[in-house]
Design an enzyme around this catalytic site. Structure first.
Site, PDB file in Angstrom:
ATOM      1  N   GLU A 188       0.823  -1.214   0.000  1.00 51.89           N
ATOM      2  CA  GLU A 188       0.000   0.000   0.000  1.00 51.89           C
ATOM      3  C   GLU A 188       0.857   1.265   0.000  1.00 51.89           C
ATOM      4  O   GLU A 188       0.490   2.277  -0.607  1.00 51.89           O
ATOM      5  CB  GLU A 188      -0.942  -0.036   1.199  1.00 51.89           C
TER       6      GLU A 188
ATOM      7  N   GLU B 173      -4.063  -9.120   3.510  1.00 55.26           N
ATOM      8  CA  GLU B 173      -4.646  -8.844   4.821  1.00 55.26           C
ATOM      9  C   GLU B 173      -5.827  -9.754   5.152  1.00 55.26           C
ATOM     10  O   GLU B 173      -6.017 -10.174   6.309  1.00 55.26           O
ATOM     11  CB  GLU B 173      -5.085  -7.378   4.913  1.00 55.26           C
TER      12      GLU B 173
END
Length: 626
Positions: A482, A502
């Protein structure tokens, strides 16, 4: 004659080919009385400046009788002796012959009045002034005055060193490129890679243009003078076959015009091509042939290099130059690759260039640590390194806070023009520190972390006023991936792995679905987020996560090249471009980011989150409640 010359005679130029006419035009433009003289072997169909194309060339005796300064610009090895015999005894003799000056001057009867003049480029954009042990300093000054009056930069060099400085260094560069052909590398890939560094032509394009026979002849001449030069078999074979270059209709590129398409610029690593050039430059410094500044200026001004070889060495790293030379020396045994003592001494002292703040030149440099993050100011570039290699640079609270402080420090420094973000060891970052998150005992700890630590750091990176470039050579997953998405530009090695896993531990990626969607398409995002799959560097390029995927040896260099390229733009314009983009993101995406931060805090503390993180730490598959 021109008042700055201090002589009663005129300037005579012997030789009506391109070099002679170019020198004559420069002297004429500076206000000198110039006489052009023919010499055996002259080519009357010269492509020299138009100012002198129509000037009548005089017989040799006529042009030299009464001359105060004579430029001998012929290809004849015995021309200087003949010129001296026809010239007044007090005249200055300047020769473009690059043989050792003492050898040339010995036949003139006036070695103290002989100076070498070696144009560093066909347009006389710079010139070398060669002096010998017996050359009168005033003689060199007289010739320098002429070139200064014509606004031609002149650099003093040791005329006893065979071959001009620019010729010797350019020759090394082109020979090394031709050697790569022997290993099967495509010439177009070599030239395209070199041109990405700002060179107007690749070394093989230039070799074809100037003539492969001339290149071979120059190399063999240096060998005769005892210089460690290896002539590639491929070059000799081309010359023997009559493939002499562009004018012959065939050369390195055959009968076709050279084509080095831009899209091929990352196929080959261009930096090792400069290692033999730097080695030769170091040798020239060791024998006091000239200065560091002159070496770089001659290549920049005379050969249109974007930066001289010593500046390129500092940028690449002198330690890396030595590593390349040692590897080539071990593989071939050729003396041309044996690293010079100057280079070995610099490396031993830790003086390796930009990375240390000093190399051949000194640079603005700063090194400090913010929590677990290393910060360096390397000239105009800030280099921020996530430094927890033992856990793949997992982002704990200290890392997020350190990253924010490092970014703020770079942003506040007006000397920083671009910021590079990288990871130590074999990862960019494997994402958030699962062990730290699993240890939270209350929901408030998760909420505080995401809203007061992670969130503000992401905003600091997003709002950073300088161009940000991520360097990925290894793993970039979860929060690490990210961060890549939030950076302006990114370069990854082919072996890199990028992903958003995640959900595999019962959490969600909070950054990618908000700000990441400006560079990551919906279907790509969902595939990564749902499956936890990882993309290679090449796949990441194809899907827009990174700009370029290259071999691991190039990844840091390409990122640095991109960072340097951004400095061509106005700093104010760069900041304005980022502000405009950030306003768009803030208006359309910031509310989603805030919502995702709340959601990820809930997910981490949920039953799924606790099971997923526990399973990760225990290295087992999670048992989800369906």
């Amino acid at each position: 004659m021109h008042e700055t010359d201090g002589s009663d005679g005129w300037v005579a130029v012997v030789g009506t080919d391109a070099t002679g006419r170019t020198i004559a035009a420069a002297a004429d433009a500076a206000g000198y009385d110039v006489r052009l003289a023919t010499a055996p072997g002259d080519d009357p169909a010269s492509d020299a400046p138009a100012d002198f194309d129509d000037r009548e060339a005089l017989p040799l005796e006529t042009a030299l009788d009464g001359a105060g300064l004579v430029f001998e610009a012929t290809a004849e090895s015995t021309a200087l002796e003949r010129v001296a015999a026809l010239t007044p005894a007090d005249a200055i003799l300047a020769t473009t012959n690059t043989s050792p000056l003492a050898e040339l001057a010995a036949v003139t009867g006036r070695p103290e009045r002989v100076v070498g003049v070696y144009p560093a480029g066909p347009s006389l954009s710079a010139v070398e002034l060669g002096h010998g042990e017996r050359t009168d300093g005033d003689v060199v000054s007289r010739v320098r005055e002429l070139f200064e009056a014509s606004e031609t930069p002149a650099y003093e060099v040791d005329g006893e060193v065979p071959g001009s400085i620019s010729e010797r260094l350019t020759l090394r560069f082109r020979l090394e490129a031709i050697r790569r052909l022997e290993g099967g590398t495509d010439p177009a890939a070599i030239d395209a890679a070199v041109k990405r560094l700002g060179f107007p032509r690749g070394p093989l394009e230039a070799a074809d243009r100037d003539g492969l026979d001339d290149l071979e002849r120059s190399a063999k001449t240096l060998v005769e003078y005892g210089v460690a030069v290896h002539v590639p078999d491929r070059l000799s074979a081309l010359v023997e076959d009559g493939a002499l270059g562009t004018e012959a209709g065939a050369g390195v590129y055959g009968s076709d015009e050279p084509q080095a398409p831009r899209e091929r610029r990352y196929e080959v690593d261009p930096w090792p091509l400069f290692a033999p050039v730097v080695n030769e430059a170091a040798r020239l410094l060791e024998v006091d042939a000239t200065t560091r500044a002159a070496i770089d200026a001659l290549l920049e001004q005379g050969a249109n290099w974007p930066r001289g070889p010593l500046r390129l060495a500092d940028e690449y790293g002198i330690d890396r130059v030595v590593e390349r030379l040692q590897a080539a020396h071990e593989a071939t045994g050729r003396a041309t690759y044996d690293p010079r003592p100057t280079l070995r001494e610099l490396v031993a002292s830790g003086t390796v260039g930009l990375a240390s703040g000093e190399g051949f030149y000194g640079y603005e440099y700063e090194s400090r640590t913010f929590e677990t993050v290393r910060y360096e100011r390397r000239d105009c570039l800030a280099v921020i390194t996530l430094d927890r290699p033992h856990v793949l640079n997992a982002l704990d609270e200290a890392s997020w806070l350190g990253l924010r402080r490092a970014l703020e420090h770079a942003d506040a420094d007006d000397g920083v023009r671009a910021t590079i973000l990288r990871g130590a060891g074999r990862a960019f970052s494997a994402g958030d520190d699962i062990a730290e998150m699993y240890g939270w005992e209350a929901d408030e700890e998760a909420t505080t972390f995401f809203q007061e630590v992670l969130g503000p750091t992401v905003e600091t990176l997003r709002q950073h006023s300088k161009p940000t470039i991520a360097v990925i050579d290894g793993i970039a997953t979860g929060g690490g991936c990210e961060l890549v998405l939030v950076c302006d530009l990114a370069v990854a090695s082919h072996k890199s792995e990028l992903g958003l896993p995640e959900a595999l531990i019962g959490a969600i990626p909070p950054i990618a679905p908000a700000y990441g969607l400006t560079s990551l398409r919906k279907k790509d995002f969902f595939e990564l987020a749902y499956t936890g799959d990882r993309l290679s560097g090449l796949e990441a390029t194809e899907r827009g996560l990174v700009n370029y995927a290259v071999d691991a040896d190039q990844v840091e260099d390409v990122a640095r090249e991109l960072a340097r390229a951004t400095t061509a733009a106005s700093p104010a314009s760069t900041a304005a471009i980022k502000r405009g983009w950030n306003r768009m993101e803030t208006e359309f995406h910031e509310p989603f980011f805030e919502a995702y931060l709340e959601s990820v805090a809930e997910r981490v503390q949920s039953a799924d989150g606790q099971e997923g993180m526990g399973a990760f730490l225990e290295k087992r598959a999670p048992e989800w409640v369906r």
